[in-house]
Write an enzyme that holds these catalytic residues in place. Structure first.
Site, mmCIF file in Angstrom:
data_model
loop_
_atom_site.group_PDB
_atom_site.id
_atom_site.type_symbol
_atom_site.label_atom_id
_atom_site.label_comp_id
_atom_site.label_asym_id
_atom_site.label_seq_id
_atom_site.Cartn_x
_atom_site.Cartn_y
_atom_site.Cartn_z
ATOM 1 N N GLY A 262 0.784 -1.221 0.000
ATOM 2 C CA GLY A 262 0.000 0.000 0.000
ATOM 3 C C GLY A 262 0.816 1.271 0.000
ATOM 4 O O GLY A 262 0.281 2.353 0.246
ATOM 5 N N GLY A 306 3.126 -3.052 -4.764
ATOM 6 C CA GLY A 306 2.593 -3.218 -6.111
ATOM 7 C C GLY A 306 2.692 -1.917 -6.865
ATOM 8 O O GLY A 306 3.459 -1.757 -7.810
ATOM 9 N N ARG A 344 -9.998 5.208 -12.343
ATOM 10 C CA ARG A 344 -9.658 5.589 -10.974
ATOM 11 C C ARG A 344 -10.157 6.990 -10.614
ATOM 12 O O ARG A 344 -10.538 7.236 -9.473
ATOM 13 C CB ARG A 344 -8.148 5.495 -10.752
ATOM 14 C CG ARG A 344 -7.601 4.073 -10.823
ATOM 15 C CD ARG A 344 -6.110 4.017 -10.507
ATOM 16 N NE ARG A 344 -5.863 4.339 -9.112
ATOM 17 C CZ ARG A 344 -5.263 5.436 -8.693
ATOM 18 N NH1 ARG A 344 -4.864 6.365 -9.554
ATOM 19 N NH2 ARG A 344 -5.067 5.638 -7.397
ATOM 20 N N CYS A 375 -20.202 7.987 -22.584
ATOM 21 C CA CYS A 375 -21.480 8.666 -22.318
ATOM 22 C C CYS A 375 -21.721 8.780 -20.817
ATOM 23 O O CYS A 375 -22.687 8.226 -20.276
ATOM 24 C CB CYS A 375 -22.626 7.929 -23.005
ATOM 25 S SG CYS A 375 -22.595 8.087 -24.789
ATOM 26 N N GLU A 376 -20.831 9.480 -20.140
ATOM 27 C CA GLU A 376 -20.933 9.733 -18.708
ATOM 28 C C GLU A 376 -20.313 11.095 -18.435
ATOM 29 O O GLU A 376 -19.182 11.359 -18.872
ATOM 30 C CB GLU A 376 -20.175 8.683 -17.891
ATOM 31 C CG GLU A 376 -20.719 7.282 -17.963
ATOM 32 C CD GLU A 376 -21.970 7.093 -17.148
ATOM 33 O OE1 GLU A 376 -22.234 7.909 -16.239
ATOM 34 O OE2 GLU A 376 -22.682 6.112 -17.408
ATOM 35 N N TYR A 405 -2.958 -0.230 -11.667
ATOM 36 C CA TYR A 405 -4.423 -0.254 -11.536
ATOM 37 C C TYR A 405 -5.194 0.269 -12.750
ATOM 38 O O TYR A 405 -6.408 0.068 -12.829
ATOM 39 C CB TYR A 405 -4.879 0.476 -10.261
ATOM 40 C CG TYR A 405 -4.389 -0.222 -9.028
ATOM 41 C CD1 TYR A 405 -4.953 -1.430 -8.616
ATOM 42 C CD2 TYR A 405 -3.324 0.278 -8.292
ATOM 43 C CE1 TYR A 405 -4.481 -2.099 -7.511
ATOM 44 C CE2 TYR A 405 -2.839 -0.390 -7.180
ATOM 45 C CZ TYR A 405 -3.431 -1.581 -6.799
ATOM 46 O OH TYR A 405 -2.953 -2.250 -5.703
#
Length: 446
Positions: A262, A306, A344, A375-376, A405
């Site tokens: 993390g 990661g 994200r 379309c958002e 990610y």
């Protein structure tokens, strides 16, 4: 612009490639961004856009940094950040382990002959098929996440004649200072067994009651995009207390402790990112101190980076399609990708740095919003940014720090194919994940 919103200050140099944010080999050559010695204009011409570009030298160097900093401990790359066959080969070359969180991720690792003993299997709802595949392969560790899984794994281990090494994922109650969706150590969420409510201690009893399972340690993960060791120290102290209770109740001293990953990276100027050597020294000091204070031998430490390995070495390349000025507010710059290749920003408000990549410009800064073609209205890649005022359709723009990610969370919203992933090094580029085609989107439909 809403009155309560305050736009960021324009950077002094719109053409700058900030070394803390862009891949280690990034520079400008004849005005264009180059990564790994390859001009982004050539990448767009040869492979199309949108395009994920991964700096192989950057990623490999960060793998080596972790291996060196954590010598004597175990470094397991968190495959959920981004996983493909080529990444697994790099991990094998550089001597790291691998965490997988699904049967599919395990399949990727096994398909190229990655040593199964260097694989740890995670997940809050592992299926019988996934656990069976892990046992059959002989993975190094299984991190159990529920009472049901302990029973399921014990049954399968007995039936298959295997004795897997098991760690218990403990919810320590540490409040990570990060977004709600990526904080993972508080009780009210799906991961782990609670330290405070006693379910972690009960999980220990249940695992020890099954001779076909070998309990070797405890696991904790407090969240993502963490930039200091304070939370890890609190978690380690609470885990040490549980280790003492296990020793007192069962006479068992567990030899391993996994503090998860993390660790954060820099997405925009001013972001902090931990120094890997300082992080390693700090975590070792924490674990040593809390165990000595508790009268315990110091367990072998495992960490699971990661994002910090693969994130900084990746960029996403887009072609500008439209430039729309909304007078008095900002300019909307629409590109040929969006939330299908980087969800994200829409998912939890991630921030990024972006530049005009195909050329340099001396034009004044233009407050912009980099948006996709979906379309958002929430289809935003970079919420607040500045481009030169002469930005035009056909220009290439790049977004930094997208190695982690973005491809892992990619989707086919509005039936957009997922972009290719290209590795660059030494002036050469090669595809490591093929981009999807319309035929791929239609395959499987009846």
């Amino acid at each position: 612009m809403l009155p309560q919103e305050r736009p960021p200050q324009a950077p002094a140099d719109l053409n700058r490639i900030h070394p803390a944010i862009w891949p280690r080999t990034s520079t400008r050559t004849d005005g264009a961004l180059t990564v790994g010695g390859v001009d982004v204009r050539d990448l767009a011409r040869d492979f199309g856009t949108p395009l994920y570009v991964l700096d192989e030298d950057d990623v490999r160097s960060r793998m080596r940094d972790y291996a060196e900093a954590f010598a004597g401990s175990d470094v397991h790359y968190a495959g959920k950040a981004f996983l493909c066959k080529e990444i697994v080969r790099w991990l094998q070359d550089e001597g790291l382990g691998l965490d997988v969180a699904s049967g599919g991720e395990l399949a990727v690792a096994l398909s190229v002959g990655f040593p199964p003993e260097r694989i740890t299997v995670h997940g809050n709802n592992k299926s019988v098929a996934e656990l069976s595949r892990a046992l059959e392969a002989g993975v190094g560790h299984v991190v159990v996440d529920s009472f049901e899984e302990i029973a399921r794994l014990g049954y399968l281990a007995e039936r298959m004649g295997r004795r897997p090494k098991v760690m218990i994922r403990v919810t320590t109650g540490v409040e990570a200072h990060t977004h709600e969706f990526i904080a993972t150590a508080h009780d009210d969420q799906k991961f782990g067994l609670s330290l405070g409510q006693g379910t972690a201690a009960e999980a220990v009893r249940r695992v020890l009651a099954l001779p076909q399972l070998e309990l070797v340690g405890l696991h904790s993960h407090i969240g993502s995009q963490i930039v200091d060791t304070g939370g890890f120290e609190v978690a380690a102290r609470r885990l040490a207390k549980l280790l003492v209770e296990i020793k007192d109740e069962h006479g068992v001293v567990l030899p391993e402790l996994d503090l998860g990953g993390g660790y954060g990276i820099a997405y925009v100027e001013g972001d902090e990112a931990p120094d890997i050597k300082e992080l390693a020294d700090g975590l070792r000091e924490i674990v040593t101190k809390v165990c000595v204070d508790a009268g315990l031998p110091v367990p072998r430490l495992t960490v699971e980076p990661g994002r910090t390995i693969v994130g900084p070495g990746g960029i996403t390349l887009y072609e500008v399609g439209t430039v729309k000025d909304v007078e008095g507010l900002r300019t909307y710059v629409s590109v040929d990708g969006g939330m299908s290749d980087n969800v994200r920003t829409a998912l939890y408000g991630a921030e990024y740095t972006t530049v005009l990549a195909s050329r340099e410009s001396d034009a004044p800064p233009m407050l912009s919003r980099l948006v996709g073609k979906h379309c958002e209205s929430g289809d935003i890649v970079v919420r607040d940014c500045y481009y030169p005022a002469d930005l035009a359709p056909g220009d290439l723009v790049a977004v930094s720090s997208t190695g982690a990610y973005c491809r892992s969370l990619a989707n086919n919203y509005n039936y957009l194919p997922k972009p290719a992933v290209v590795a660059v090094s030494g002036g050469k580029a090669r595809v490591i994940v093929r981009g999807e085609t319309e035929d791929d989107l239609l395959r499987g439909q009846l």
